[in-house]
Design a protein around this motif. Structure first.
Motif, mmCIF file in Angstrom:
data_model
loop_
_atom_site.group_PDB
_atom_site.id
_atom_site.type_symbol
_atom_site.label_atom_id
_atom_site.label_comp_id
_atom_site.label_asym_id
_atom_site.label_seq_id
_atom_site.Cartn_x
_atom_site.Cartn_y
_atom_site.Cartn_z
ATOM 1 N N ASN A 1 0.345 -0.937 0.013
ATOM 2 C CA ASN A 1 -0.141 -0.316 -0.619
ATOM 3 C C ASN A 1 0.667 1.125 0.049
ATOM 4 O O ASN A 1 0.546 1.932 -0.387
ATOM 5 N N ASN B 1 1.503 3.869 -2.522
ATOM 6 C CA ASN B 1 0.803 5.670 -2.620
ATOM 7 C C ASN B 1 1.844 6.519 -3.473
ATOM 8 O O ASN B 1 1.352 7.538 -4.101
ATOM 9 N N GLN C 1 2.461 5.982 -6.733
ATOM 10 C CA GLN C 1 1.567 6.968 -7.555
ATOM 11 C C GLN C 1 1.116 8.331 -7.237
ATOM 12 O O GLN C 1 1.023 9.602 -7.864
ATOM 13 N N VAL D 1 -4.338 11.926 6.325
ATOM 14 C CA VAL D 1 -4.515 10.947 5.670
ATOM 15 C C VAL D 1 -4.957 9.831 6.251
ATOM 16 O O VAL D 1 -4.969 9.396 5.391
ATOM 17 N N SER E 1 -10.491 8.128 7.755
ATOM 18 C CA SER E 1 -10.945 7.111 6.347
ATOM 19 C C SER E 1 -11.858 7.790 5.778
ATOM 20 O O SER E 1 -12.320 9.428 6.669
ATOM 21 N N PHE E 2 -11.678 7.565 4.664
ATOM 22 C CA PHE E 2 -12.423 8.392 3.597
ATOM 23 C C PHE E 2 -11.678 9.354 3.200
ATOM 24 O O PHE E 2 -12.253 10.519 2.371
ATOM 25 N N THR F 1 -9.507 11.461 1.019
ATOM 26 C CA THR F 1 -8.321 11.283 -0.349
ATOM 27 C C THR F 1 -8.845 12.636 -0.941
ATOM 28 O O THR F 1 -9.058 13.156 -0.749
ATOM 29 N N THR F 2 -7.202 12.368 -2.071
ATOM 30 C CA THR F 2 -7.025 13.718 -2.915
ATOM 31 C C THR F 2 -6.896 13.152 -3.875
ATOM 32 O O THR F 2 -7.235 14.000 -5.189
ATOM 33 N N LYS F 3 -7.527 11.814 -4.160
ATOM 34 C CA LYS F 3 -6.990 10.859 -5.863
ATOM 35 C C LYS F 3 -8.745 11.017 -6.457
ATOM 36 O O LYS F 3 -9.423 10.567 -5.389
ATOM 37 N N GLY G 1 -9.666 7.678 -5.473
ATOM 38 C CA GLY G 1 -9.655 7.082 -4.686
ATOM 39 C C GLY G 1 -10.427 6.680 -3.361
ATOM 40 O O GLY G 1 -11.293 7.189 -3.652
ATOM 41 N N MET G 2 -9.998 5.945 -2.570
ATOM 42 C CA MET G 2 -11.483 5.697 -1.486
ATOM 43 C C MET G 2 -10.969 5.892 -0.217
ATOM 44 O O MET G 2 -11.786 5.947 1.026
ATOM 45 N N GLY G 3 -9.869 6.071 0.122
ATOM 46 C CA GLY G 3 -9.542 6.734 1.696
ATOM 47 C C GLY G 3 -9.044 6.178 2.656
ATOM 48 O O GLY G 3 -9.423 6.417 3.584
#
Ligand code: ADP
Length: 530
Positions: A425, A429, A432, A475, A478-479, A481-483, A486-488
């Motif tokens: 993971n 990250n 990405q 970061v 939960s949830f 995300t800046t993508k 993304g799911m965060g």
């Protein structure tokens, strides 16, 4: 008429510790000893000649006094408690005894009173009653089970063990659970609160009284043994999480507290408190299942992201197998088959097939839904295995990998697949982040060390944009995300995996003069046995 009191009598009364005074039938005081002066706070020159009722302002009023007067006239004697006012304005509760004084003709001429202060004794009694009431209230009202146990029959058994030469009771009880069971059969329930009836019983209090061994499954027998050992050692209590049994035979998890107060021990009594933890245990279990499920879903989602790499990893050996097989066929079809070349090609095929098998095995382990299983794990091995998943992904994005792994690190205790999931993971990250920044060179460093000799550390450093100030903790929520897709959930799951293994994970920007993010994972190292 003045009550008859000889000089000699007066001298004797003067020495009394009790307050003694004499009044005539109208109430006028004619004798007042020093103890009266001390108790009521009036000196004799004030008291003598004064009216006793007026001076001492009895709280019970005239009626009570008149009844007492009537009784002393009828019987010659009265005894009772009177609340009186002293010279300094305090109220004192006095235990008073009145004797009727008569003249030579038998006519009543006065009353001799002896009295002593019982205020503090009454206060104490009131205090004890209030505290008994409070204790009863607590005993009944608390949402906890309380028991009073009588262990008087256990004392002789312990004495017999000590006389027989048993010195260290703890290991002895461990080796002889039947002795502990026997002591339990001699320990009786004296009293218990209503909550205990609900928790352990079937509504009948009498059914619950009696020996306590019915409530102790074999697995918890040493809890009782430790209570014996600790109470003998003079410790104030024994607190542990254990499992006990209801009369219906249901075993449940609870917090058990035994209290060895000196006063109770002297009476052969110990108090125990039990709090039901079964709901908490069920909630904890449900949470563990949910975390396992979530981690599994996240692993599947990572595998989804890695599908291109996985296809590539499997396709590559398959292509090689096909190439080697065709070559082998060609060597065989020659007019003079070259069996040595055929053998070489077949050996290559076996090697490539093994590689495919390894890839499938790795993916299967990641994809499998299974409960966490902690073993001794080498962090360096986990890093290297994880990179096998991401190898193609890094090459695809032209990311240069630097591995800076310190050799001979102590192992950690964790679930190998879950740790792999964390590293994969973090690497994904980083890849990405670097790919999105579109700047070169793209460089990823994975470092392992053990800076303080106890905590193992893994650092993942990238050359991406880093994280905006203030987002270091966010970061991991939960949830977050800046993508766009993304799911965060990646980092929060990483954190729960690392924390479950007793470690920590932090994200910050690099501090070595380079731009990019730095994720640090620390885990407690295990002592390596010689
Ligand atoms: P997701 O990858 O689905 O966004 P994560 O929980 O893994 O979920 O990451 C949360 C957020 O943390 C990312 O959206 C990104 O903003 C930030 N982040 C994670 N790793 C890095 C990194 N190496 N560099 C910069 N930002 C990062």
């Amino acid at each position: 008429m003045t009550p008859p009191l000889s000089r000699a009598e007066a001298e004797v009364f003067e020495r009394f510790h009790d307050a003694v005074f004499v009044r005539d039938m109208e109430g006028t005081i004619h004798f007042w000893n020093s103890a009266s002066a001390a108790l009521y706070g009036w000196p004799s020159h004030t008291a003598l000649g004064a009216n006793a009722r007026t001076l001492l302002k009895c709280k019970h009023g005239c009626d009570a006094h008149s009844t007492a007067d009537a009784q002393v006239l009828a019987d010659g004697y009265w005894e009772g408690e009177l609340s009186r006012l002293t010279g300094s304005g305090d109220r004192r509760l006095v235990n008073a005894r009145w004797s009727l004084l008569k003249d030579a003709g038998g006519n009543p001429v006065g009353i001799l009173e002896t009295g002593y202060d019982i205020s503090s004794a009454k206060d104490l009694e009131r205090h004890l009653k209030a505290s008994e009431y409070r204790y009863r209230n607590l005993f009944q009202a608390m949402a906890a089970s309380f028991w009073e146990l009588d262990f008087t029959a256990v004392g002789p058994k312990i004495r017999a063990l000590l006389d027989a030469g048993v010195r260290d009771l703890e290991p002895y009880f461990l080796a002889h659970p039947e002795v502990v069971r026997d002591m339990m059969q001699s320990t009786r329930v004296l009293d218990l609160n209503d909550h205990s009836l609900r928790l352990f019983g079937r509504g009948d209090r009498n059914e619950m009284l009696g020996t306590i061994d019915r409530y102790w499954p074999d697995e918890s027998i040493q809890v009782y043994a430790r209570c014996v050992v600790k109470s003998l050692a003079g410790l104030p209590n024994n607190i542990e999480v254990t499992r006990l049994r209801t009369l219906e035979g249901n075993v449940f998890e609870c917090l058990f507290t035994a209290c060895f107060s000196k006063e109770n021990l002297a009476r052969g009594v110990i108090l125990i408190g039990i709090i039901d933890l079964s709901e908490l245990a069920a909630a904890r279990h449900a949470l563990e299942i949910m975390q396992t499920e979530l981690a599994h879903v996240a692993r599947i989602s990572i595998l989804g992201e890695l599908s291109a790499s996985i296809t590539h990893e499997i396709k590559q050996p398959l292509t090689s197998i096909s190439t080697y097989a065709q070559a082998a066929l060609r060597w065989l079809k020659r007019p003079q088959p070259d069996l040595q070349e055929v053998e070489n090609a077949l050996l290559q095929i076996i090697g490539e097939a093994q590689r495919t098998d390894d890839v499938i095995g790795r993916i299967r382990a990641m994809a499998l839904r299974r409960p966490a299983e902690e073993t001794q794990v080498s962090l360096n091995e986990v890093v290297q295995d994880s990179l096998k998943f991401t190898d193609h992904e890094l090459r695809k994005h032209s990311i240069r990998l630097t591995l800076d792994l310190t050799g001979a690190l102590p192992p950690v205790r964790a679930d190998r697949v879950l740790l792999q999931q964390v590293i994969v993971n973090l690497v994904m990250n980083a890849a990405q982040a670097m790919a999105s920044a579109n700047r070169s060179p793209r460089a990823l460093t994975l470092r392992s060390d053990c800076p303080d000799g106890r905590q193992l550390r893994i650092e993942v450093l990238d050359s991406g944009p880093g994280i905006a100030p203030g987002l270091e903790d966010k970061v991991f929520q939960s949830f977050f995300t800046t993508k766009s897709t993304g799911m965060g959930m990646g980092l929060p799951i990483c954190r729960s995996i690392i924390e479950a293994a007793g470690g920590q994970i932090r994200m910050a920007n690099r501090e070595d003069g380079q731009s990019g993010a730095r994720v640090t994972v620390t885990l407690p190292g295990l002592a390596v046995s010689a």
